[in-house]
Scaffold this motif. Structure first.
Motif, mmCIF file in Angstrom:
data_model
loop_
_atom_site.group_PDB
_atom_site.id
_atom_site.type_symbol
_atom_site.label_atom_id
_atom_site.label_comp_id
_atom_site.label_asym_id
_atom_site.label_seq_id
_atom_site.Cartn_x
_atom_site.Cartn_y
_atom_site.Cartn_z
ATOM 1 N N MET A 1 0.843 -1.190 0.000
ATOM 2 C CA MET A 1 0.000 0.000 0.000
ATOM 3 C C MET A 1 0.886 1.252 0.000
ATOM 4 S SD MET A 1 -3.166 0.776 2.465
ATOM 5 C CE MET A 1 -4.599 1.047 1.512
ATOM 6 N N ASP A 2 0.451 2.262 -0.694
ATOM 7 C CA ASP A 2 1.191 3.509 -0.847
ATOM 8 C C ASP A 2 1.064 4.353 0.435
ATOM 9 O OD1 ASP A 2 2.267 5.913 -1.590
ATOM 10 O OD2 ASP A 2 1.097 6.086 -3.441
ATOM 11 N N ILE A 3 2.196 4.724 1.050
ATOM 12 C CA ILE A 3 2.228 5.500 2.290
ATOM 13 C C ILE A 3 1.563 6.866 2.095
ATOM 14 C CG2 ILE A 3 3.789 6.678 3.887
ATOM 15 C CD1 ILE A 3 4.308 3.977 4.550
ATOM 16 N N GLU A 4 1.834 7.497 0.977
ATOM 17 C CA GLU A 4 1.253 8.811 0.723
ATOM 18 C C GLU A 4 -0.263 8.741 0.652
ATOM 19 O OE1 GLU A 4 3.041 10.860 -2.581
ATOM 20 O OE2 GLU A 4 5.055 10.563 -1.759
ATOM 21 N N LEU B 1 -1.550 8.298 4.232
ATOM 22 C CA LEU B 1 -1.496 9.580 4.949
ATOM 23 C C LEU B 1 -2.603 10.527 4.481
ATOM 24 C CD1 LEU B 1 2.357 10.222 5.172
ATOM 25 C CD2 LEU B 1 0.793 9.654 7.037
ATOM 26 N N ALA B 2 -2.848 10.556 3.196
ATOM 27 C CA ALA B 2 -3.916 11.399 2.656
ATOM 28 C C ALA B 2 -5.282 10.939 3.175
ATOM 29 C CB ALA B 2 -3.891 11.384 1.134
ATOM 30 N N ASP B 3 -5.491 9.628 3.269
ATOM 31 C CA ASP B 3 -6.748 9.091 3.813
ATOM 32 C C ASP B 3 -6.922 9.469 5.277
ATOM 33 O OD1 ASP B 3 -7.415 7.965 1.395
ATOM 34 O OD2 ASP B 3 -6.807 5.915 1.943
ATOM 35 N N LYS C 1 -9.781 11.929 6.928
ATOM 36 C CA LYS C 1 -10.643 11.487 8.034
ATOM 37 C C LYS C 1 -10.554 12.445 9.218
ATOM 38 C CE LYS C 1 -10.650 6.590 6.867
ATOM 39 N NZ LYS C 1 -10.114 5.268 7.194
ATOM 40 N N LEU C 2 -9.357 12.910 9.523
ATOM 41 C CA LEU C 2 -9.184 13.858 10.623
ATOM 42 C C LEU C 2 -9.890 15.183 10.342
ATOM 43 C CD1 LEU C 2 -5.450 13.310 11.645
ATOM 44 C CD2 LEU C 2 -7.478 12.800 13.014
ATOM 45 N N GLU C 3 -9.772 15.658 9.122
ATOM 46 C CA GLU C 3 -10.413 16.916 8.755
ATOM 47 C C GLU C 3 -11.929 16.798 8.755
ATOM 48 O OE1 GLU C 3 -8.565 17.930 5.041
ATOM 49 O OE2 GLU C 3 -6.768 18.732 6.026
ATOM 50 N N ALA C 4 -12.440 15.617 8.512
ATOM 51 C CA ALA C 4 -13.888 15.397 8.486
ATOM 52 C C ALA C 4 -14.475 15.246 9.887
ATOM 53 C CB ALA C 4 -14.223 14.159 7.652
#
Length: 178
Positions: free
Chosen positions: A1-4, A7-9, A13-16
């Motif tokens: 799985m891509d780390i970037e 992190l974006a996911d 989620k945090l912003e939501a």
């Protein structure tokens, strides 16, 4: 799985997630002069820093909101007793410690004046100008038979229940109890 991507996911989620507002919610339970002064200094300081401020006055704290010039008819016997026993207005409040039959309170007020510290009257005026919301507990008013008509004229005054305070506190970055 891509780390970037991970992190974006996580960031999305945090912003939501619901966050805390730049808001101070404070319960003011005490009717002591020094505690009222502390509460209003904190409230006006927070408002001056750009925070939304909501004060929830309950039980003995409500004495500071009684207007000494206003008379209300139609009170119950117990309401009349509370009206007689409770201080009528913020200028009748006593210190929590070292009241000394009024000498301590008078000395503190005199010292505040000499040291250019805002009086409780000035703090309430500043709070009003800064948009500080004052909510009075409906249940406390009902128990003590206090009427809205006998409260101070304040630009942001509301009578409400504890659920209103809890909603404010839930959204607030800071919650205090004085």
């Amino acid at each position: 799985m891509d780390i970037e991507k991970e992190l974006a996911d996580i960031k999305a989620k945090l912003e939501a997630m619901p966050g805390k507002e730049n808001k101070l919610s404070m319960v003011i339970f005490s009717g002591d002069l020094d505690k009222q002064i502390a509460a209003l200094i904190i409230a006006t300081g927070a408002a001056a820093m750009g925070m939304k401020v909501v004060l929830f006055y309950t039980f003995w704290g409500t004495s500071a909101l009684r207007d000494p010039a206003k008379k209300v008819n139609g009170k119950s016997f117990m309401g009349k007793m509370f009206g007689f026993m409770l201080p009528k207005g913020r200028n009748k409040l006593k210190l929590s410690q070292m009241h000394m039959a009024g000498m301590g309170t008078a000395m503190l007020k005199d010292l505040m004046k000499k040291k250019n510290v805002a009086s409780l009257d000035q703090l309430f005026e500043a709070a009003g100008m800064l948009g500080v919301q004052i909510n009075i507990c409906q249940m406390s008013m009902d128990l003590m038979d206090l009427k809205r008509e006998e409260m101070i004229d304040y630009p942001h005054l509301n009578v409400c229940g504890v659920a209103t305070f809890l909603n404010d506190a839930k959204e607030s970055a800071i919650q205090l109890f004085i």
